[in-house]
Scaffold this motif. Structure first.
Motif, PDB file in Angstrom:
ATOM      1  N   VAL A  52      13.388  35.996  35.665  1.00  0.00           N
ATOM      2  CA  VAL A  52      13.533  34.905  34.709  1.00  0.00           C
ATOM      3  C   VAL A  52      13.884  33.604  35.433  1.00  0.00           C
ATOM      4  O   VAL A  52      14.769  33.572  36.288  1.00  0.00           O
ATOM      5  CB  VAL A  52      14.624  35.233  33.672  1.00  0.00           C
ATOM      6  N   GLN A  54      15.589  30.276  34.646  1.00  0.00           N
ATOM      7  CA  GLN A  54      16.459  29.810  33.569  1.00  0.00           C
ATOM      8  C   GLN A  54      16.019  28.470  32.999  1.00  0.00           C
ATOM      9  O   GLN A  54      16.162  28.232  31.790  1.00  0.00           O
ATOM     10  CB  GLN A  54      17.902  29.729  34.068  1.00  0.00           C
ATOM     11  N   LYS A  57      13.112  29.243  30.859  1.00  0.00           N
ATOM     12  CA  LYS A  57      13.585  30.015  29.706  1.00  0.00           C
ATOM     13  C   LYS A  57      14.110  29.092  28.622  1.00  0.00           C
ATOM     14  O   LYS A  57      13.829  29.294  27.414  1.00  0.00           O
ATOM     15  CB  LYS A  57      14.677  30.989  30.146  1.00  0.00           C
ATOM     16  N   THR A  58      14.832  28.069  29.015  1.00  0.00           N
ATOM     17  CA  THR A  58      15.413  27.143  28.044  1.00  0.00           C
ATOM     18  C   THR A  58      14.335  26.393  27.278  1.00  0.00           C
ATOM     19  O   THR A  58      14.373  26.314  26.042  1.00  0.00           O
ATOM     20  CB  THR A  58      16.349  26.149  28.760  1.00  0.00           C
ATOM     21  N   TYR A 113      10.372  36.672  28.809  1.00  0.00           N
ATOM     22  CA  TYR A 113      10.676  35.694  27.760  1.00  0.00           C
ATOM     23  C   TYR A 113      10.399  36.307  26.383  1.00  0.00           C
ATOM     24  O   TYR A 113       9.575  35.804  25.620  1.00  0.00           O
ATOM     25  CB  TYR A 113       9.865  34.413  27.989  1.00  0.00           C
TER      26      TYR A 113
END
Length: 500
Positions: A52, A54, A57-58, A113
């Motif tokens: 992942v 980050q 991902k956000t 995700y």
């Protein structure tokens, strides 16, 4: 041919902007109305990577929450059959191995995700039907398999050029133009068939002046393209910047809006049940992969490969061997079996089960070895053994382990400790030699990622050994100090020679 059904016209964006590089761009993308700007492509490292990210991902979660459809970038390498003969990350041009990498990357997007992916963007699409439509049918199979595993997935296939009618059902949407404003307005070539719905076609037009946005949108609509991206960004990467808000507002006002056309899960082809595959065996094992083969099954229209009881691949009927990647080095206990798919839509019984282990690296946790350099008058040869696959392998030439002089001779810093770095002035990525071209404004500490191509590089791979021959050497440039940077699908690392 009859004109396509008008499914509206909407904006779909190849949003390859790193979330940290321009957070304002992402804020604007999420703010624009969903019925006008509906689709965003996420691209971490020419695909999803294996862990992942980050930052991504956000923004992926935020976009999904705002109602955008985020689709993940998956490279298909023209299936390894183009003139370039692109290889998988494991170094293969085999059609089954490309299928395996593609499908495993699809799974990785949804694994990393979960709940936020809306489909897949298959890039570097090959647009030749092939004998008996082998290539168009393979893409269709990959798209269908994606929809079976992830209901509601929106699939896009991108050759960036015209496509024969055999590809009509190879994905929900086909990107049939990806080029400049000049080409679009002076030498556009259409498909030789008309899509039933305008949302079947997606056009990307770059280097478009703001004053021409409305004209280009109207041209796209007249040419049957219901999915559209217009940008003033330019080559070599027209997707690393979002036009300013005034430009984007013109783009939004130029389209009527809509939503993507997404086909459902396909039904069975029809036909007899398949017999059970036999003779499954492990024919090879490497650091992150194993190779399997099996015997053909009567009446099979395809095969499904299971790893530790989890479905990981769906292959065509003519594929009875495959190399599976994304495995952990030095690991035992992998088990595999295969089933055959029949025309009746059912799976056969399981084949025999086999177990496999991956090789252990010479030094566990380290994957770059035997770094060497040979310097000549006008060239330098670097080499290294790299035992696991990566999305990017870069070579940097450095000349100081003290600091970059950002006033007189700026360079790109690469850290070898928390507060210590070497100063690099040249970089190799792919088959291009770049020279650092960024400048650091007075009073700032942010070093821009800015490089200009200055030459071509000979790159060879023989097993695990990579060799780079760059057109740069003594006495004009001291090229003895170098580092190799690895990124994507394996642990990121900077490996220096010599150690600073």
């Amino acid at each position: 041919p009859a004109p396509p059904t008008d499914g509206g016209q909407q904006i779909a964006v190849a949003s390859y902007i790193h979330p940290l590089a321009d957070p304002d761009a992402w804020e604007r993308l999420l703010r624009y109305p969903n019925n006008k700007l509906s689709v965003l492509i996420a691209n971490v490292v020419n695909g999803p990577d294996a862990t992942v990210n980050q930052d991504w991902k956000t923004v992926i979660a935020s976009a999904s929450a705002k109602g955008k459809r985020v689709i993940g970038y998956v490279r298909t390498g023209y299936l390894g059959v183009s003139q370039q003969q692109f290889k998988t990350r494991l170094g293969s041009t085999d059609l089954a191995d490309w299928t395996a990498q593609i499908e495993q990357d699809v799974d990785m997007w949804y694994k990393l995700y979960p709940g936020n992916m809306g489909g897949i963007f298959f890039d570097e699409g090959w647009n030749d039907c092939g004998p008996n439509n082998v290539y168009s049918e393979l893409y269709r199979r990959i798209s269908d398999n994606t929809k079976r595993k992830y209901p509601g997935a929106y699939t896009v296939l991108n050759p960036g050029a015209t496509m024969p009618k055999c590809f009509e059902d190879s994905a929900d949407t086909l990107m049939t133009f990806e080029s400049s404003y000049e080409t679009y307005t002076t030498s556009y070539i259409p498909n030789d068939w008309a899509a039933a719905d305008s949302r079947k076609l997606w056009h990307i037009v770059y280097n478009v002046p703001k004053s021409e946005v409305g004209r280009v949108a109207a041209l796209a609509k007249a040419r049957g393209a219901g999915m559209l991206q217009i940008t003033n960004d330019v080559m070599p990467n027209p997707y690393d910047n979002l036009p300013d808000d005034a430009y984007m507002q013109d783009h939004i006002n130029a389209v009527v809006g809509g939503e993507p056309m997404i086909a459902g899960i396909p039904s069975a082809a029809g036909g007899p049940a398949a017999s059970t595959p036999g003779g499954l065996q492990v024919t090879g094992s490497e650091y992150t992969s194993v190779t399997l083969s099996w015997s053909r099954a009567a009446n099979a229209i395809g095969y499904r490969v299971y790893q530790n009881d989890q479905l990981i691949l769906s292959l065509s009927a003519d594929m009875t061997r495959v190399t599976l990647g994304n495995l952990s080095p030095g690991t035992s206990g992998y088990t595999f079996y295969v089933t055959a798919e029949g025309g009746d839509g059912k799976e056969s019984s399981k084949s025999n089960s086999v177990s496999a282990s991956t090789k252990t690296p010479p030094s566990p946790g380290k994957y770059v070895f035997n770094m060497k350099v040979s310097v000549a008058a006008a060239s330098t040869v670097y080499s290294a053994d790299i035992v696991i696959p990566y999305a990017f392998i870069r070579v940097y030439v450095w000349d100081s382990d003290v600091a970059c002089n950002f006033t007189t001779d700026p360079g790109w810093p690469v850290n070898f400790a928390v507060a210590n770095y070497v100063c690099t002035h040249y970089m190799v990525e792919g088959q291009v030699l770049y020279k650092y071209s960024g400048t650091v404004p007075p009073g700032t500490v942010n070093v821009p990622w800015a490089w200009s191509g200055v030459g071509s590089v000979g790159v060879e791979q023989n097993g695990y050994t990579f060799t780079w021959n760059i057109p740069l050497g003594m006495p004009s440039t001291d090229t003895r100090n170098f580092l190799i940077q690895t990124e994507g699908y394996g642990p990121r690392a900077n490996v220096f020679q010599p150690c600073p």
